[in-house]
Design an enzyme around this catalytic site. Structure first.
Site, PDB file in Angstrom:
ATOM      1  N   HIS A  84       1.621   4.637  12.221  1.00  0.00           N
ATOM      2  CA  HIS A  84       0.397   5.453  12.349  1.00  0.00           C
ATOM      3  C   HIS A  84       0.601   6.689  13.226  1.00  0.00           C
ATOM      4  O   HIS A  84      -0.380   7.231  13.753  1.00  0.00           O
ATOM      5  CB  HIS A  84      -0.793   4.627  12.864  1.00  0.00           C
ATOM      6  CG  HIS A  84      -1.168   3.492  11.965  1.00  0.00           C
ATOM      7  ND1 HIS A  84      -2.313   2.751  12.119  1.00  0.00           N
ATOM      8  CD2 HIS A  84      -0.554   2.975  10.878  1.00  0.00           C
ATOM      9  CE1 HIS A  84      -2.374   1.824  11.185  1.00  0.00           C
ATOM     10  NE2 HIS A  84      -1.302   1.943  10.410  1.00  0.00           N
ATOM     11  N   ASP A 104       5.532   1.947   7.505  1.00  0.00           N
ATOM     12  CA  ASP A 104       4.177   1.575   7.089  1.00  0.00           C
ATOM     13  C   ASP A 104       3.636   2.642   6.136  1.00  0.00           C
ATOM     14  O   ASP A 104       3.016   3.592   6.571  1.00  0.00           O
ATOM     15  CB  ASP A 104       3.301   1.441   8.342  1.00  0.00           C
ATOM     16  CG  ASP A 104       1.911   0.906   8.059  1.00  0.00           C
ATOM     17  OD1 ASP A 104       1.671   0.442   6.936  1.00  0.00           O
ATOM     18  OD2 ASP A 104       1.065   0.958   8.969  1.00  0.00           O
ATOM     19  N   ASP A 122       4.300  -5.211   3.206  1.00  0.00           N
ATOM     20  CA  ASP A 122       3.762  -4.189   4.108  1.00  0.00           C
ATOM     21  C   ASP A 122       4.604  -4.217   5.375  1.00  0.00           C
ATOM     22  O   ASP A 122       4.449  -5.111   6.205  1.00  0.00           O
ATOM     23  CB  ASP A 122       2.283  -4.479   4.420  1.00  0.00           C
ATOM     24  CG  ASP A 122       1.644  -3.336   5.212  1.00  0.00           C
ATOM     25  OD1 ASP A 122       2.358  -2.392   5.578  1.00  0.00           O
ATOM     26  OD2 ASP A 122       0.429  -3.415   5.464  1.00  0.00           O
ATOM     27  N   GLU A 173      -5.325   1.730   1.812  1.00  0.00           N
ATOM     28  CA  GLU A 173      -5.270   0.517   2.648  1.00  0.00           C
ATOM     29  C   GLU A 173      -5.587   0.845   4.094  1.00  0.00           C
ATOM     30  O   GLU A 173      -6.291   0.106   4.788  1.00  0.00           O
ATOM     31  CB  GLU A 173      -3.874  -0.120   2.552  1.00  0.00           C
ATOM     32  CG  GLU A 173      -3.748  -1.470   3.266  1.00  0.00           C
ATOM     33  CD  GLU A 173      -3.216  -1.391   4.706  1.00  0.00           C
ATOM     34  OE1 GLU A 173      -3.109  -2.438   5.349  1.00  0.00           O
ATOM     35  OE2 GLU A 173      -2.940  -0.270   5.205  1.00  0.00           O
ATOM     36  N   GLU A 174      -5.062   1.977   4.551  1.00  0.00           N
ATOM     37  CA  GLU A 174      -5.158   2.327   5.972  1.00  0.00           C
ATOM     38  C   GLU A 174      -6.580   2.656   6.408  1.00  0.00           C
ATOM     39  O   GLU A 174      -6.833   2.836   7.602  1.00  0.00           O
ATOM     40  CB  GLU A 174      -4.245   3.528   6.288  1.00  0.00           C
ATOM     41  CG  GLU A 174      -2.765   3.284   6.008  1.00  0.00           C
ATOM     42  CD  GLU A 174      -2.099   2.387   7.048  1.00  0.00           C
ATOM     43  OE1 GLU A 174      -2.810   1.728   7.820  1.00  0.00           O
ATOM     44  OE2 GLU A 174      -0.862   2.352   7.067  1.00  0.00           O
ATOM     45  N   HIS A 225       0.830  -1.213   0.000  1.00  0.00           N
ATOM     46  CA  HIS A 225       0.000   0.000   0.000  1.00  0.00           C
ATOM     47  C   HIS A 225       0.856   1.252   0.000  1.00  0.00           C
ATOM     48  O   HIS A 225       1.929   1.299   0.617  1.00  0.00           O
ATOM     49  CB  HIS A 225      -1.021  -0.002   1.137  1.00  0.00           C
ATOM     50  CG  HIS A 225      -0.480   0.128   2.529  1.00  0.00           C
ATOM     51  ND1 HIS A 225      -0.300   1.340   3.137  1.00  0.00           N
ATOM     52  CD2 HIS A 225      -0.119  -0.810   3.435  1.00  0.00           C
ATOM     53  CE1 HIS A 225       0.148   1.149   4.366  1.00  0.00           C
ATOM     54  NE2 HIS A 225       0.273  -0.148   4.571  1.00  0.00           N
TER      55      HIS A 225
HETATM   56  N1  BES Z   1       0.883  -2.357   8.070  1.00  0.00           N
HETATM   57  C1  BES Z   1      -0.325  -2.473   8.824  1.00  0.00           C
HETATM   58  C2  BES Z   1      -0.617  -3.893   9.224  1.00  0.00           C
HETATM   59  C3  BES Z   1       0.242  -4.406  10.343  1.00  0.00           C
HETATM   60  C4  BES Z   1       0.391  -3.692  11.511  1.00  0.00           C
HETATM   61  C5  BES Z   1       0.840  -5.619  10.198  1.00  0.00           C
HETATM   62  C6  BES Z   1       1.181  -4.196  12.519  1.00  0.00           C
HETATM   63  C7  BES Z   1       1.608  -6.123  11.215  1.00  0.00           C
HETATM   64  C8  BES Z   1       1.789  -5.388  12.384  1.00  0.00           C
HETATM   65  C9  BES Z   1      -1.502  -1.950   8.012  1.00  0.00           C
HETATM   66  O1  BES Z   1      -1.160  -0.821   7.257  1.00  0.00           O
HETATM   67  C10 BES Z   1      -2.595  -1.548   8.962  1.00  0.00           C
HETATM   68  O2  BES Z   1      -2.442  -0.582   9.643  1.00  0.00           O
HETATM   69  N2  BES Z   1      -3.680  -2.317   9.035  1.00  0.00           N
HETATM   70  C11 BES Z   1      -4.793  -2.011   9.904  1.00  0.00           C
HETATM   71  C12 BES Z   1      -5.994  -2.850   9.536  1.00  0.00           C
HETATM   72  C13 BES Z   1      -6.590  -2.605   8.173  1.00  0.00           C
HETATM   73  C14 BES Z   1      -7.879  -3.366   8.016  1.00  0.00           C
HETATM   74  C15 BES Z   1      -6.797  -1.169   7.878  1.00  0.00           C
HETATM   75  C16 BES Z   1      -4.476  -2.326  11.371  1.00  0.00           C
HETATM   76  O3  BES Z   1      -3.628  -3.190  11.624  1.00  0.00           O
HETATM   77  O4  BES Z   1      -5.088  -1.714  12.247  1.00  0.00           O
HETATM   78 ZN    ZN Z   2      -0.917   0.797   8.655  1.00  0.00          ZN
END
Ligand code: BES
Ligand code: ZN
Length: 429
Positions: free
Chosen positions: A386, A248, A310, A282-283, A229
Site C-alpha cells: 500500500h 500486493d 494474495d 479488492e483494495e 485481486h
Molecule cells: N493483501 C491484503 C491483505 C493482507 C495484508 C493479507 C497483510 C495479509 C497481510 C489486501 O489487499 C488488503 O489490503 N486488505 C485490506 C482489507 C480489505 C477489506 C480491503 C487490509 O488488510 O487492510
Molecule cells: Zn492490499
C-alpha cells in the site's frame, strides 16, 4: 502497518456499505470516517462534521482487551460466539482503527455496517460446505507441469504490472491493467478448446474484473475458481499516486498467469469447469469479488472450491507457505496441504488475518468453500504494501518465492477439475 491504517478504516466501511449504496449517498459517511482516521492517526483535536452512528461488529477476542485498555465502547447490542455488535459514531471509527492498530499491531479488525440487519448478518459465520470429495489422482499430469513453472516468466509479469502507474479501481491505468491481463490470458489459453476471457464489468466503478473460463466436459456445471485481486492502492492517495503493488498483488496475478500458461501448454481437457479470476477493487473493500460471488450465489452456480492468491513473493518467515485459518474452509485447506506436500515440497504452517482481509472472504460469505495460501506469517508481513515502495526490490528482488505458489495453482486446477480421459485412449475404442 502504519501505512495501512487509513485504508483499513475506509475499506472496512465500503465492505459493508455495498456497491450500490456507496455511490448513492454514503460518501459523506466515508469522508467522515476518513477524517476520523486521520484524526486518530495524527490530527488530534481537528473539528469534524457530525456523523451518524454505525453498527460495528467486533471479534470476541478483541473486546475485553479494548475495554481493559480504556476504549469506550458502551454496551454490546447483540452478540454471538464469535463477535458482538456495537453502535459507534462514524467519526470515531478512525480512532477505533488507530486504537486497534496500536493495541494489536494489525490493520482493521472490525466491520462497520450502516444497518443493524447487515451487522446481524455478519454475526453469523457462514458454514461453507465442500460439495465434492477432494482427492489426489492426477500426478501423471501435475508432476511434469509443476516442473515447468518458470521464475523468469513470473518475474516478467511482476515487471509488466508494476509498470502501470497504479492499478487503482477508479483510475484509467487501473482499467488498462485489467485489459492487459485479459489479453495475456487470451493468448496463453488459445490452445485450450472453448476457452474464453471476458472483462466482467461492475456497475459502480470503471475497473473490470477479468475471468478466463476453460469449459469442463462431463462435470461442466461444477466450477473450480482460482483468483487474486488485480488492483493496487497507495494509502489514501487515490487515482494518481504511484502504487506498483508488486507483492500486493501483482504477485497473485503472476501466479495465476503462470498457471494459465502451463494449463494452456498442457492442452488439458478438464472434467469440471475452471475459472481464473482477476478481481477488481479488492483494495477498496473486496468489492469486485463480492459482486461476483453474490451473482454466482443468486444464479445458483455450483462452485466446488476457490483458491485465493494474495501476496506470494515476500519470504517473511522460515516456512515458505502459510494456510489461512479464518474465513476459509477447513477441508479445502486440508486439500491444499496435501497438494503442497505432494507437488510443491516446501515447509508450511498456518496463520490468520483476524478479519476478512482478501477476496476468499467474499466467497466464504456466500457459503462457498474457499482457501488462501499466503507468503509469510501475518505477524511478519511485508510492510511496504500500500505504498510506492511495494516494488520487486522490497519483495526479494526475484520471483523465486512465487514459484511455490504457481506450482500449487497448477496442482489445484488439475486435481480439482480432473482431466477428462483422452478420446484416443478411451476404453472400447
Ligand atoms: N493483501 C491484503 C491483505 C493482507 C495484508 C493479507 C497483510 C495479509 C497481510 C489486501 O489487499 C488488503 O489490503 N486488505 C485490506 C482489507 C480489505 C477489506 C480491503 C487490509 O488488510 O487492510
Ligand atoms: Zn492490499
Amino acid at each position: 502497518m502504519k501505512t495501512l491504517l487509513g485504508a483499513s478504516v475506509i475499506l472496512s466501511l465500503t465492505l459493508s456499505v455495498g456497491a450500490a449504496d456507496f455511490d448513492r449517498g454514503t460518501a459523506p459517511v466515508l469522508e467522515a470516517a476518513k477524517a476520523g482516521a486521520k484524526e486518530g492517526a495524527s490530527l488530534k483535536g481537528q473539528e469534524l462534521p457530525a456523523a451518524p452512528a454505525l453498527w460495528v461488529t467486533l471479534g470476541k477476542a478483541d473486546i475485553p482487551k479494548l475495554g481493559a485498555l480504556g476504549f469506550p465502547l458502551g454496551p454490546a447490542i447483540l452478540s454471538s460466539e464469535r463477535a458482538a455488535i456495537y453502535r459507534v459514531d462514524a467519526d470515531k471509527l478512525g480512532q477505533l482503527s488507530a486504537f486497534m492498530h496500536e493495541t494489536f499491531g494489525r490493520c482493521a479488525g472490525f466491520f462497520a455496517h450502516d444497518t443493524k440487519a447487515e451487522a446481524q448478518a455478519d454475526l453469523k459465520d457462514p458454514v461453507a460446505r465442500a460439495s465434492v470429495a477432494y482427492t489426489l489422482d492426477q500426478s501423471a499430469i501435475v508432476k511434469p507441469l509443476v516442473a515447468r513453472v518458470s521464475e523468469g516468466k513470473l518475474k516478467a509479469t511482476l515487471d509488466s504490472l508494476a509498470a502501470f502507474n497504479n492499478r487503482y479501481y477508479s483510475a484509467a491505468s487501473g482499467v488498462e491493467a485489467s485489459r492487459w491481463i485479459a489479453s495475456q490470458w487470451t493468448t496463453l489459453s488459445a490452445g485450450l478448446p472453448g476457452a474464453s476471457v471476458k472483462l466482467h464489468t461492475h456497475a459502480n466503478w470503471k475497473q473490470p474484473s477479468v475471468i478466463l473460463t476453460i469449459p469442463g466436459s462431463d462435470l461442466a456445471d461444477e466450477i473450480v475458481v482460482l483468483g487474486g485481486h488485480l488492483d493496487s492502492i497507495n494509502g489514501w492517495s487515490g487515482e494518481t499516486a504511484r502504487a506498483p503493488g508488486v507483492d500486493d498483488n501483482a504477485s497473485g496475478i503472476a501466479v495465476l498467469t503462470e498457471t494459465v500458461r502451463l494449463l494452456g501448454e498442457s492442452g488439458l481437457k478438464p472434467r469440471r469447469t475452471i475459472q481464473v479470476m482477476g478481481y477488481a477493487a479488492e483494495e477498496v473493500g473486496l468489492r469486485g469479488s463480492k459482486d461476483i460471488a453474490s451473482q454466482y450465489k443468486k444464479a445458483g452456480k455450483k462452485v466446488v472450491g476457490v483458491i485465493q492468491f494474495d501476496m506470494t513473493n515476500f519470504k517473511g518467515s522460515p516456512e515458505e507457505m502459510f494456510m489461512l485459518t479464518d474465513y476459509t474452509d477447513p477441508s479445502l485447506t486440508a486439500f491444499l496441504n496435501q497438494l503442497v506436500d505432494a507437488y510443491v515440497g516446501v515447509r508450511r504452517s498456518t496463520t490468520k488475518c483476524g478479519y476478512a482481509c482478501s477476496d476468499h472472504a467474499s466467497w466464504n460469505q456466500q457459503g462457498y468453500p474457499a482457501a488462501l495460501s499466503f507468503e509469510s506469517h501475518f505477524d511478519t508481513m511485508n510492510h511496504n504494501i500500500h505504498t510506492d515502495h511495494d516494488n520487486l526490490a522490497n519483495a526479494g528482488g526475484d520471483a523465486k518465492h512465487s514459484v511455490h505458489f504457481a506450482k500449487l495453482g497448477v496442482a489445484f486446477a488439475v486435481e480439482l477439475a480432473k482431466s477428462a480421459p483422452s478420446l484416443k485412449l478411451g476404453a472400447g475404442r
